[in-house]
Design a protein around this motif. Structure first.
Motif, PDB file in Angstrom:
ATOM      1  N   ARG A 246       1.033  -1.283   0.185  1.00  0.00           N
ATOM      2  CA  ARG A 246       0.171  -0.347  -0.026  1.00  0.00           C
ATOM      3  C   ARG A 246       0.475   1.615  -0.031  1.00  0.00           C
ATOM      4  O   ARG A 246      -0.136   2.996  -0.398  1.00  0.00           O
ATOM      5  CB  ARG A 246      -0.936  -0.314   1.178  1.00  0.00           C
ATOM      6  CG  ARG A 246      -1.942  -0.853   1.176  1.00  0.00           C
ATOM      7  CD  ARG A 246      -3.088  -1.011  -0.052  1.00  0.00           C
ATOM      8  NE  ARG A 246      -3.948  -1.808   0.814  1.00  0.00           N
ATOM      9  CZ  ARG A 246      -5.070  -1.479  -0.476  1.00  0.00           C
ATOM     10  NH1 ARG A 246      -5.397  -0.946  -1.458  1.00  0.00           N
ATOM     11  NH2 ARG A 246      -6.156  -2.981  -0.192  1.00  0.00           N
ATOM     12  N   ARG A 247       2.466   1.183   0.510  1.00  0.00           N
ATOM     13  CA  ARG A 247       3.068   2.093   0.849  1.00  0.00           C
ATOM     14  C   ARG A 247       4.199   2.144  -0.409  1.00  0.00           C
ATOM     15  O   ARG A 247       3.864   1.258  -1.850  1.00  0.00           O
ATOM     16  CB  ARG A 247       3.863   2.273   1.880  1.00  0.00           C
ATOM     17  CG  ARG A 247       3.064   2.227   2.874  1.00  0.00           C
ATOM     18  CD  ARG A 247       3.207   2.718   4.225  1.00  0.00           C
ATOM     19  NE  ARG A 247       3.854   1.949   4.202  1.00  0.00           N
ATOM     20  CZ  ARG A 247       2.690   0.583   5.174  1.00  0.00           C
ATOM     21  NH1 ARG A 247       1.797   0.871   5.569  1.00  0.00           N
ATOM     22  NH2 ARG A 247       3.415  -0.563   5.044  1.00  0.00           N
ATOM     23  N   MET A 248       4.872   2.735  -1.173  1.00  0.00           N
ATOM     24  CA  MET A 248       6.511   2.873  -1.616  1.00  0.00           C
ATOM     25  C   MET A 248       7.985   1.252  -1.262  1.00  0.00           C
ATOM     26  O   MET A 248       8.645   1.736  -1.689  1.00  0.00           O
ATOM     27  CB  MET A 248       6.769   3.823  -1.871  1.00  0.00           C
ATOM     28  CG  MET A 248       6.001   5.166  -2.733  1.00  0.00           C
ATOM     29  SD  MET A 248       5.758   4.162  -4.458  1.00  0.00           S
ATOM     30  CE  MET A 248       5.180   5.566  -5.493  1.00  0.00           C
ATOM     31  N   SER A 249       7.449   1.010  -0.108  1.00  0.00           N
ATOM     32  CA  SER A 249       7.640   0.424   0.623  1.00  0.00           C
ATOM     33  C   SER A 249       7.250  -0.864   1.223  1.00  0.00           C
ATOM     34  O   SER A 249       6.146  -0.910   1.708  1.00  0.00           O
ATOM     35  CB  SER A 249       9.302   0.619   0.971  1.00  0.00           C
ATOM     36  OG  SER A 249       8.989   1.544   2.064  1.00  0.00           O
ATOM     37  N   VAL A 250       8.180  -1.862   1.747  1.00  0.00           N
ATOM     38  CA  VAL A 250       7.866  -3.080   2.767  1.00  0.00           C
ATOM     39  C   VAL A 250       8.478  -3.184   3.718  1.00  0.00           C
ATOM     40  O   VAL A 250       9.848  -1.878   4.082  1.00  0.00           O
ATOM     41  CB  VAL A 250       7.243  -4.139   2.499  1.00  0.00           C
ATOM     42  CG1 VAL A 250       6.022  -4.077   1.467  1.00  0.00           C
ATOM     43  CG2 VAL A 250       8.185  -5.305   1.553  1.00  0.00           C
ATOM     44  N   GLY A 251       8.343  -3.523   4.705  1.00  0.00           N
ATOM     45  CA  GLY A 251       8.822  -3.688   6.282  1.00  0.00           C
ATOM     46  C   GLY A 251       9.654  -4.944   5.815  1.00  0.00           C
ATOM     47  O   GLY A 251       9.800  -5.900   4.894  1.00  0.00           O
ATOM     48  N   ALA A 252      10.931  -4.933   6.184  1.00  0.00           N
ATOM     49  CA  ALA A 252      12.098  -5.834   6.680  1.00  0.00           C
ATOM     50  C   ALA A 252      11.343  -7.357   6.536  1.00  0.00           C
ATOM     51  O   ALA A 252      11.634  -8.851   6.075  1.00  0.00           O
ATOM     52  CB  ALA A 252      13.247  -5.828   7.822  1.00  0.00           C
ATOM     53  N   ALA A 253      10.010  -7.524   7.540  1.00  0.00           N
ATOM     54  CA  ALA A 253       9.567  -8.230   8.038  1.00  0.00           C
ATOM     55  C   ALA A 253       8.971  -9.477   6.746  1.00  0.00           C
ATOM     56  O   ALA A 253       8.673 -10.462   6.054  1.00  0.00           O
ATOM     57  CB  ALA A 253       8.562  -9.332   9.040  1.00  0.00           C
ATOM     58  N   VAL A 254       8.343  -8.955   6.250  1.00  0.00           N
ATOM     59  CA  VAL A 254       7.473  -8.872   4.979  1.00  0.00           C
ATOM     60  C   VAL A 254       8.229  -9.055   4.100  1.00  0.00           C
ATOM     61  O   VAL A 254       7.937 -10.528   3.551  1.00  0.00           O
ATOM     62  CB  VAL A 254       6.101  -7.528   4.276  1.00  0.00           C
ATOM     63  CG1 VAL A 254       5.855  -7.649   2.543  1.00  0.00           C
ATOM     64  CG2 VAL A 254       5.610  -6.965   5.799  1.00  0.00           C
ATOM     65  N   LEU A 255       8.958  -8.600   3.563  1.00  0.00           N
ATOM     66  CA  LEU A 255      10.206  -9.072   2.616  1.00  0.00           C
ATOM     67  C   LEU A 255      10.640  -9.905   2.622  1.00  0.00           C
ATOM     68  O   LEU A 255      11.065 -10.940   1.451  1.00  0.00           O
ATOM     69  CB  LEU A 255      11.597  -8.282   2.459  1.00  0.00           C
ATOM     70  CG  LEU A 255      12.709  -8.136   1.253  1.00  0.00           C
ATOM     71  CD1 LEU A 255      11.647  -8.229   0.037  1.00  0.00           C
ATOM     72  CD2 LEU A 255      13.029  -7.133   1.317  1.00  0.00           C
ATOM     73  N   GLY A 256      11.680 -10.672   4.224  1.00  0.00           N
ATOM     74  CA  GLY A 256      11.608 -11.762   5.104  1.00  0.00           C
ATOM     75  C   GLY A 256      10.722 -12.955   3.601  1.00  0.00           C
ATOM     76  O   GLY A 256      11.387 -14.087   3.992  1.00  0.00           O
TER      77      GLY A 256
END
Length: 252
Positions: free
Chosen positions: A156-166
């Motif tokens: 929903r934003r221009m990036s994701v958190g480290a946990a989501v990317l992991g």
């Protein structure tokens, strides 16, 4: 005894009828997100990461890894929705759209790209409606039968958190794809359809050899970008499917 034979015959015929009428799944079952809510899935998303089994698409995507803004809206009927994509191509902002058809499986969508005779199934495998979504796409091009698997990460934003990317990387690895190949898209700024990026316009009038070489290079890059732009499930420029919504609808 005759009754037993008759009953056995009926059972055999019934079994044959069931085998002939029950559809055969050509692809392994792919579970979708439980309690998926289509209404909550609508709205604005950004494609922030992608990885595909199509090497030709990946090569081109690495040359221009941009974040594409996606707007999902309900269609005219309850059985479909529209995805409008906005992003930069050849220095200008472009917009296109694709109509998706709902299936009997919640969180699974389908569309066909007539231009490439390709069928595309999209599965929402992980999802948090106000944060992120992980989409798995399976594409089959006819008559070659070429298949491509793609994983996409929306935010929903221009990036994701480290946990989501992991978690995204872990899912990709589970399906035999190296997480090192994941392409993280970059934010190129606000994209307004019809406007050029950063307000830059090219204006050259020379016909020198160096200009000719530059022009040929520009045309090559433009062809590459157009190949991506027109690619929903593939591009006529590539020998395999590029089942990534670089710009949904461009392959129609």
């Amino acid at each position: 005894m005759g009754r037993v034979v008759c009953v056995a015959s009926l059972l055999v015929l019934s079994s044959v009828w069931m085998v002939q009428t029950v559809p055969v799944l050509l692809e392994p079952f792919i579970p979708t997100k439980e309690n998926f809510d289509l209404d909550q899935f609508m709205g604005r998303w950004n494609e922030v990461a992608v990885v595909s089994t199509c090497p030709h698409y990946m090569q081109r995507k690495r040359r221009n890894p941009i974040i594409v803004a996606l707007e999902l809206q309900h269609g005219a009927s309850d059985g479909n929705f529209t995805m409008t994509a906005t992003g930069f191509r050849n220095g200008s902002c472009h917009q296109t759209s694709t109509d998706y058809r709902l299936t009997n499986t919640t969180g699974r969508f389908f569309h066909h790209v007539a231009r490439f005779r390709a069928d595309v199934d999209s599965f929402v495998v992980h999802y948090k409606h106000d944060e992120y979504a992980v989409i798995r796409l399976l594409s089959i091009e006819q008559p070659s039968g070429n298949k491509t698997t793609t994983f996409k990460l929306y935010s929903r934003r221009m990036s994701v958190g480290a946990a989501v990317l992991g978690d995204f990387k872990a899912l990709v690895r589970q399906h035999g794809v190296s997480d090192v190949a994941i392409i993280m898209n970059r934010n190129k700024g606000v994209c307004v359809p019809g406007e050029r990026a950063h307000g830059r316009h090219s204006s050259t009038s020379t016909s020198s050899p160096s200009h000719s070489n530059e022009l040929r290079g520009h045309l090559h890059a433009e062809t590459t970008d157009r190949c991506l732009y027109e690619s929903v499930t593939g591009c006529a420029c590539t020998p395999c499917l590029a089942s990534v919504f670089f710009f949904p609808g461009g392959g129609k």
